[in-house]
Each structure stands twice: as C-alpha cells, then as structure tokens.
Design an enzyme around this catalytic site. Structure first.
Site, short mmCIF file in Angstrom:
data_model
loop_
_atom_site.label_atom_id
_atom_site.label_comp_id
_atom_site.label_asym_id
_atom_site.label_seq_id
_atom_site.Cartn_x
_atom_site.Cartn_y
_atom_site.Cartn_z
N GLN A 1 -5.51 32.54 -28.30
CA GLN A 1 -6.72 33.34 -28.17
C GLN A 1 -7.84 32.88 -29.09
O GLN A 1 -8.99 33.29 -28.93
CB GLN A 1 -6.40 34.81 -28.45
N CYS B 1 -6.23 39.87 -28.15
CA CYS B 1 -4.79 40.00 -27.88
C CYS B 1 -4.50 41.16 -26.94
O CYS B 1 -3.57 41.08 -26.13
CB CYS B 1 -4.03 40.17 -29.18
N ASN C 1 3.51 36.06 -27.55
CA ASN C 1 2.31 36.23 -28.36
C ASN C 1 1.17 35.41 -27.77
O ASN C 1 1.38 34.65 -26.81
CB ASN C 1 2.60 35.79 -29.81
N HIS D 1 -1.44 44.87 -33.71
CA HIS D 1 -1.45 43.63 -32.93
C HIS D 1 -0.75 43.86 -31.60
O HIS D 1 0.32 44.48 -31.55
CB HIS D 1 -0.77 42.51 -33.69
#
Length: 360
Positions: free
Chosen positions: A163, A169, A323, A303
């Site tokens: 990202q 995210c 992730n 997150h």
C-alpha cells in the site's frame, strides 16, 4: 501506512535469506529479554556490509545530507533488537528480521502506520448494511468446520500488494474479502480496485484512514466496484471516477458475533475470507518475519488485514492473515496470528472487528 481516524489527522517485508507499519506517538512495554550486546555478535564492518546489501535489496536511496548515516544508526538499532529477540534461549514461536522498513525507528513506524484508539472505533461503522450486522450459527454448524483452511489453495486470494505511504489498509482488507467471496461464488477472480474505494468512499478518509464495513457498504450502494486492472492503485487519493465499471457486487456485510468470537470467526473463515483489524503496536510486528505471532498486545485495534485461512503449526493454532505491506514482509506478505487465545477479542483484538461481505 495504515491509518484510521474519523476527523483528526494522527499519525515490513521479511528479511532476505538469513541476514537475513501520520503523526502520533505511542508507548508500549520495552523488550525485557536478555540484552546480548550487538558488538558480541557482529562487527561494525559486518553491520555496514549488511546495510549496503539491504539498501540494494530494497532499492533505497537518500537525498538529504547525512540521511544515510542517520538511517544506518536506526538500522543498527533494529538489527540489535532482531538479534536479541531471535536468540535461541528466548524460545519464541516466531522470528523477526530485516525488512523494507528496517531503517524506520519504532516511533516512526507507529506514527506512519498506526493511530491510537480515539472515540468511536473508525474500523467499524454502523449504517447501510447494518441490518446484516450479525448472523447466528448453531453449535452443530461449528462441529462441521474443517480443522484447516487456506483460501489461497482455492484461488480465492489475489497477490499481496504494498500500500506504500497511503493509509489504505482498510480498503485493501475490504477488497480482499469481497474478491474472495466473488471467486467462491462464481469461480472468477477479479481483483477489486482498492483505489476506487480510496477515491470514492465518501464516508472514509482515503489515505488518511477508513473502515472495512464502510468500504463494503460503498460497493453495495454503488451497485458494484471496478477491477484493479481498470482502476489501478496510485497510492494517493484521487478524483472518483463515476463512470467506472461495476464488475463485482455485494448485498451488504455482516459482523462476526462477539460472543465466542474466535469459534464463530473460524466458522465464517471456513466459508470465505474475512476483513479484520488488529493491534499492530508491538515493535515485533514492525519486524515480523515468520512463525506464529503470539506476543503481548492490546485489544484496541489500529491496523486492518484479511484472514484467509487458519491451521496449526507446531501445536499452535493460528489465523492466516494477508497484509498489505508487500510481498517481502512476514511470510511472503502474510502473518500467522495465534488463534484460540481469547474467545472474546482474539489475539490483539483480531476477532473484535471482523466483518465479511454477503451476496444473495
């Protein structure tokens, strides 16, 4: 970078071979393991060589005078922390290592990739689709859940992305859950445009943070979302393209019930990928390399990622989590988070804000 904040602006790639996360500060317990002493493990010459190799590996250059040396000192401190943590006497179930963010101090990592929990949790929102917020499952259903699941094997998980410096995210977590469900239902893998979510979801804040549930609600209200191929990622918030195609659609989202949430979450993940949020404040998460992460953390989340499976490794139950920090962070862009450690919140709050798209 990964930020969530409703109104206020606040402020990891694995090591290669053996040598081989915007404006805030945080406090966490200092590492209390044995301090081995960097000088006893590596000479200054070796550290300098490792730094040069790392700079080439991650293609890093510095333009400001003195920046290279300043970053070297941070790199060296991170290397000390890595060596201490990975010492065999500590007997950890996971390792940490040099990665693309190895020249960021812990304070910089926190400031650029996380935000503190303030007010209403911005990672979860009620609103459109709220009528689908929870779904009840009987105990009989839980007994039918397989012991292992990896949606990558089924082709329902797209490649890991980076990202960059955009706090998107939340968009990538939602996109992965939506495209996964679409593939499961249709057999067609269409990578959902996270950039469209960043540009067009007016209830989120683009690169300054957002919400997985709001992103999924946007797709529902818009009648669909375009592909990443047609609407590619730029790493910054742009003007929403109102003429974009609507290739993947959903009917809303649901939230995993909080009671016995880890058991319920396993049941949902067995059926489809799930967008979640965790506390990534631990310095070890910054430098995570592999194994089952089970270190100290809080249940306040900061997150967003996507659970795409679960299993057992060396007797430790884990969640397989995708992730958005690039292929070289963690285990090829994934982290194994310890499972069945807290049936209310899960490790690091991973099951407290778990949402998934639905398609009738």
């Amino acid at each position: 970078m990964c930020l969530w904040r409703p109104k206020i602006v606040v402020a990891l790639l694995s090591s290669w071979a053996f040598i081989s996360l915007t404006w805030a500060s945080f406090v966490i317990e200092d590492y209390e393991g044995p301090r081995i002493g960097l000088e006893t493990l590596r000479s200054e010459e070796e550290i300098s060589w490792l730094y040069d190799e790392w700079l080439m590996t991650v293609d890093r250059t510095y333009e400001e005078p003195g920046e290279r040396q300043r970053r070297f000192e941070i790199f060296k401190d991170n290397l000390l922390f890595i060596d201490e943590h990975n010492h065999p006497k500590n007997n950890h179930t996971y390792t940490i290592g040099l990665n693309e963010l190895a020249d960021l101090s812990y304070e910089e990592y926190q400031a650029k990739y996380l935000i503190p929990s303030i007010g209403e949790n911005p990672l979860f929102s009620s609103g459109r689709g709220d009528e689908l917020a929870t779904e009840e499952h009987g105990d009989g259903d839980l007994e039918q859940v397989p012991d292992f699941k990896d949606w990558r094997i089924d082709g329902s998980v797209s490649a890991v992305v980076n990202q960059g410096s955009c706090g998107s995210c939340w968009a990538w977590a939602a996109a992965a859950a939506v495209e996964g469900l679409h593939h499961i239902r249709t057999g067609q893998m269409i990578r959902v445009s996270a950039q469209q979510l960043v540009d067009c979801d007016s209830r989120s804040s683009g690169c300054e943070g957002g919400s997985q549930s709001r992103a999924i609600s946007y797709i529902q209200q818009n009648g669909g979302v375009d592909s990443a191929e047609n609407y590619p990622y730029t790493g910054k918030k742009g003007v929403c393209r109102t003429n974009s195609a609507k290739l993947v659609s959903v009917n809303g989202w649901k939230k995993v019930p909080e009671i016995y949430s880890e058991m319920k979450l396993k049941q949902v993940v067995a059926a489809q990928p799930v967008a979640v949020a965790t506390d990534a404040l631990n310095r070890i998460f910054h430098l995570y390399k592999g194994g089952v992460f089970n270190d100290k953390c809080n249940t306040t989340v900061n997150h967003a990622m996507t659970i795409v499976g679960y299993g057992v490794e060396n007797g430790q139950d884990y969640w397989l989590v995708k992730n958005s920090w690039g292929f070289n962070w963690g285990e090829n862009g994934y982290v194994k988070m310890a499972r069945n450690v807290n049936q209310i919140y899960g490790l690091c709050g991973i099951s407290s804000v778990a949402v998934y798209p639905v398609k009738f």
